[in-house]
Design a protein around this motif. Structure first.
Motif, PDB file in Angstrom:
ATOM      1  N   LYS A 291       9.932 -68.029  13.449  1.00 53.87           N
ATOM      2  CA  LYS A 291      10.662 -68.365  14.673  1.00 53.87           C
ATOM      3  C   LYS A 291      10.684 -67.419  15.508  1.00 53.87           C
ATOM      4  N   GLU A 292      10.815 -66.027  15.010  1.00 57.63           N
ATOM      5  CA  GLU A 292      10.927 -64.987  15.861  1.00 57.63           C
ATOM      6  C   GLU A 292       9.618 -64.343  16.079  1.00 57.63           C
ATOM      7  N   ASP A 293       8.380 -64.763  15.806  1.00 59.64           N
ATOM      8  CA  ASP A 293       7.287 -64.058  15.892  1.00 59.64           C
ATOM      9  C   ASP A 293       7.090 -62.941  15.476  1.00 59.64           C
ATOM     10  N   GLN A 294       7.436 -62.758  14.356  1.00 55.87           N
ATOM     11  CA  GLN A 294       7.508 -61.226  13.670  1.00 55.87           C
ATOM     12  C   GLN A 294       6.494 -61.301  12.582  1.00 55.87           C
ATOM     13  N   VAL A 295       5.336 -61.738  12.736  1.00 62.52           N
ATOM     14  CA  VAL A 295       4.101 -61.820  11.692  1.00 62.52           C
ATOM     15  C   VAL A 295       3.276 -60.907  12.213  1.00 62.52           C
ATOM     16  N   ILE A 296       3.159 -59.783  11.590  1.00 66.79           N
ATOM     17  CA  ILE A 296       2.174 -58.719  12.083  1.00 66.79           C
ATOM     18  C   ILE A 296       0.970 -58.280  10.981  1.00 66.79           C
ATOM     19  N   GLN A 297      -0.083 -58.229  11.391  1.00 62.90           N
ATOM     20  CA  GLN A 297      -1.390 -57.865  11.095  1.00 62.90           C
ATOM     21  C   GLN A 297      -1.480 -56.282  10.739  1.00 62.90           C
ATOM     22  N   LEU A 298      -1.463 -55.689   9.744  1.00 61.76           N
ATOM     23  CA  LEU A 298      -1.551 -54.190   9.667  1.00 61.76           C
ATOM     24  C   LEU A 298      -3.023 -53.655   9.087  1.00 61.76           C
ATOM     25  N   ASP A 299      -3.702 -52.597   9.462  1.00 59.27           N
ATOM     26  CA  ASP A 299      -4.862 -52.199   9.085  1.00 59.27           C
ATOM     27  C   ASP A 299      -4.586 -51.773   7.569  1.00 59.27           C
ATOM     28  N   GLU A 300      -5.415 -52.624   6.526  1.00 60.32           N
ATOM     29  CA  GLU A 300      -5.184 -52.240   5.326  1.00 60.32           C
ATOM     30  C   GLU A 300      -5.947 -50.837   4.734  1.00 60.32           C
ATOM     31  N   ASP A 301      -6.694 -50.212   5.541  1.00 55.96           N
ATOM     32  CA  ASP A 301      -7.283 -48.956   5.116  1.00 55.96           C
ATOM     33  C   ASP A 301      -6.119 -47.903   5.526  1.00 55.96           C
ATOM     34  N   ILE A 302      -5.467 -47.711   6.824  1.00 52.03           N
ATOM     35  CA  ILE A 302      -4.715 -46.899   7.132  1.00 52.03           C
ATOM     36  C   ILE A 302      -3.299 -46.983   6.214  1.00 52.03           C
ATOM     37  N   THR A 303      -2.888 -48.104   5.707  1.00 53.42           N
ATOM     38  CA  THR A 303      -1.942 -48.301   4.966  1.00 53.42           C
ATOM     39  C   THR A 303      -2.019 -48.147   3.466  1.00 53.42           C
ATOM     40  N   SER A 304      -3.327 -47.978   3.081  1.00 53.32           N
ATOM     41  CA  SER A 304      -3.534 -47.830   1.690  1.00 53.32           C
ATOM     42  C   SER A 304      -4.264 -46.657   1.166  1.00 53.32           C
ATOM     43  N   ARG A 305      -4.970 -45.992   2.085  1.00 54.94           N
ATOM     44  CA  ARG A 305      -5.908 -44.968   1.660  1.00 54.94           C
ATOM     45  C   ARG A 305      -5.052 -43.512   1.437  1.00 54.94           C
ATOM     46  N   THR A 306      -4.970 -42.794   0.439  1.00 54.81           N
ATOM     47  CA  THR A 306      -3.994 -41.837   0.239  1.00 54.81           C
ATOM     48  C   THR A 306      -4.931 -40.728   0.587  1.00 54.81           C
ATOM     49  N   GLY A 307      -4.956 -40.459   2.044  1.00 52.83           N
ATOM     50  CA  GLY A 307      -5.433 -39.380   2.609  1.00 52.83           C
ATOM     51  C   GLY A 307      -4.751 -38.977   4.143  1.00 52.83           C
ATOM     52  N   PRO A 308      -5.520 -38.266   4.910  1.00 50.44           N
ATOM     53  CA  PRO A 308      -4.670 -37.803   6.073  1.00 50.44           C
ATOM     54  C   PRO A 308      -4.065 -38.741   7.015  1.00 50.44           C
ATOM     55  N   ARG A 309      -4.494 -40.304   7.103  1.00 53.33           N
ATOM     56  CA  ARG A 309      -3.932 -41.074   7.642  1.00 53.33           C
ATOM     57  C   ARG A 309      -2.757 -41.949   7.011  1.00 53.33           C
ATOM     58  N   LEU A 310      -2.139 -41.392   5.906  1.00 50.56           N
ATOM     59  CA  LEU A 310      -1.204 -42.187   5.196  1.00 50.56           C
ATOM     60  C   LEU A 310      -0.087 -42.104   6.093  1.00 50.56           C
ATOM     61  N   ALA A 311       0.214 -40.840   6.757  1.00 52.75           N
ATOM     62  CA  ALA A 311       1.642 -40.903   7.745  1.00 52.75           C
ATOM     63  C   ALA A 311       1.370 -41.989   8.770  1.00 52.75           C
ATOM     64  N   ASP A 312      -0.073 -42.035   9.169  1.00 47.40           N
ATOM     65  CA  ASP A 312      -0.184 -43.130  10.356  1.00 47.40           C
ATOM     66  C   ASP A 312       0.371 -44.530   9.713  1.00 47.40           C
ATOM     67  N   GLY A 313      -0.028 -44.707   8.371  1.00 46.03           N
ATOM     68  CA  GLY A 313       0.440 -46.010   7.699  1.00 46.03           C
ATOM     69  C   GLY A 313       1.791 -46.267   7.780  1.00 46.03           C
ATOM     70  N   LEU A 314       2.537 -45.208   7.468  1.00 43.11           N
ATOM     71  CA  LEU A 314       3.833 -45.260   7.470  1.00 43.11           C
ATOM     72  C   LEU A 314       4.469 -45.661   8.958  1.00 43.11           C
ATOM     73  N   GLU A 315       3.985 -44.887   9.994  1.00 39.77           N
ATOM     74  CA  GLU A 315       4.174 -45.078  11.185  1.00 39.77           C
ATOM     75  C   GLU A 315       3.820 -46.809  11.482  1.00 39.77           C
ATOM     76  N   LEU A 316       2.894 -47.134  11.375  1.00 42.18           N
ATOM     77  CA  LEU A 316       2.355 -48.657  11.505  1.00 42.18           C
ATOM     78  C   LEU A 316       3.449 -49.546  10.902  1.00 42.18           C
ATOM     79  N   PHE A 317       3.943 -49.416   9.729  1.00 41.31           N
ATOM     80  CA  PHE A 317       5.133 -49.992   9.017  1.00 41.31           C
ATOM     81  C   PHE A 317       6.491 -49.947   9.971  1.00 41.31           C
ATOM     82  N   ALA A 318       6.680 -48.812  10.259  1.00 44.26           N
ATOM     83  CA  ALA A 318       7.791 -48.449  11.128  1.00 44.26           C
ATOM     84  C   ALA A 318       7.676 -49.174  12.493  1.00 44.26           C
ATOM     85  N   LYS A 319       6.565 -49.167  13.314  1.00 45.84           N
ATOM     86  CA  LYS A 319       6.402 -49.733  14.525  1.00 45.84           C
ATOM     87  C   LYS A 319       6.643 -51.304  14.295  1.00 45.84           C
ATOM     88  N   ALA A 320       5.922 -51.759  13.273  1.00 51.17           N
ATOM     89  CA  ALA A 320       5.847 -53.253  12.869  1.00 51.17           C
ATOM     90  C   ALA A 320       7.393 -53.933  12.662  1.00 51.17           C
TER      91      ALA A 320
END
Length: 328
Positions: A291-320
């Protein structure tokens, strides 16, 4: 069709990797004393700017390896290792990866040695000075890894990272092997800074949003619970997971509707129109996130790979979840 299959395989890899974060298999395969021995071996090297050779480590398989110098040619068998190698400026030494590797862009031009099934013969024929494998491969690829070892090629089994701290240790470990300690330490410091900034902002959130995360489409909808990286992400941004079970579970659409999440996050892209598919599921029009249009698709690579972009994955969650707090 090929792109569809690649996306589906990537999503499956994310499930397997993250599911390992919530299981006890890691402890069974890697006794605590072996892991501790490996960490103790590397502590001194990671605290210096250059690696002192000969350099000895004990990997996640309990194998002791000694390097007389930094390997000049290496093969990476999982995307997270590849991202670390390129992140620490060792990309020039990478001569082959798997078909699942897609970041950074340069890796798509490299030779490949299979996807989820490693082409052992090709790995051996390329004669790398080292191969970076992963603990999640132990149960399915141990025979192949042994064949590579028997050919005289060192295989470094990188441990599963179950936390940010363990991800930092993995980056430092690969940095030490490759004599890229300064670069590895800089990546870790940058990640820590970003994580700290996010947690500081999240600490002021008092009205927690209830979130549902899914990693696959209907009819078999899988979702992360306790002991997974998505759960850690939600904890770190001060949000509530509607799922309270341990690990990865399959959940029914009816259960999602009953829980009525404020936000729905989709961590997959192997099917088209992911967001619209979720919005048009039977009964979902009553869900607050729809109802509030809060369905967000996230990049599964950034949010799952345990490497240099993992903090970016956390940021994606936070912004979403909290665009009002973490939005640009």
């Amino acid at each position: 069709m090929k792109k569809f299959l690649q996306l589906m395989l990537t999503a499956m890899l994310a499930v397997l990797l993250l599911a390992a974060c919530g299981s006890d298999s890691k402890k069974e395969e890697t006794p605590a004393d072996e892991k501790q021995a490996g960490e103790e071996t590397n502590t001194e090297q990671q605290s210096t700017d250059t690696t002192s050779y000969p350099y000895t480590l004990t990997d996640a398989a309990g194998k002791e390896l000694t390097f007389e110098q930094a390997p000049e040619t290496v093969i990476s068998l999982v995307p997270s290792n590849t991202e670390i190698l390129f992140g620490i400026d060792a990309g020039d030494q990478v001569i082959a990866v798997t078909e699942n590797d897609d970041y950074p862009k340069e890796v798509t031009e490299l030779d490949t040695v299979g996807d989820f099934t490693v082409n052992v013969e090709k790995v051996i024929s390329l004669e790398p000075e080292a191969v970076f494998a992963h603990e999640m491969m132990m149960s399915s690829s141990e025979e192949g890894l042994n064949q590579i070892r028997d050919a005289g090629i060192p295989v470094i089994v990188v441990p599963n990272a179950e936390t940010f701290d363990e991800t930092y240790e993995t980056i430092e470990l690969i940095g030490a092997v490759m004599d890229k300690n300064v670069e590895a330490n800089q990546i870790v410091e940058d990640m820590k800074t970003k994580v700290a900034d996010i947690e500081k902002k999240a600490a002021d959130i008092t009205d927690k949003k209830r979130v549902f995360v899914e990693n696959s489409d209907a009819p078999e909808i899988y979702t992360p619970g306790k002991g997974t990286f998505p759960q850690q992400f939600l904890d770190m941004i001060n949000a509530e997971n509607i799922v309270t079970e341990e690990g990865w579970i399959m959940i029914s659409p009816e259960k999602i509707v009953d829980e009525n999440p404020d936000v729905i996050l989709a961590m997959y892209s192997y099917v088209p129109n992911v967001v619209e598919n979720i919005k048009t599921r039977d009964g979902f029009d009553a869900v607050t996130a729809i109802k509030e249009d809060q369905v967000i698709q996230l990049d599964e690579d950034i949010t799952s790979r345990t490497g240099p972009r993992l903090a970016d994955g956390l940021e994606l969650f936070a912004k979403a979840v909290y665009p009002e707090v973490f939005g640009e």
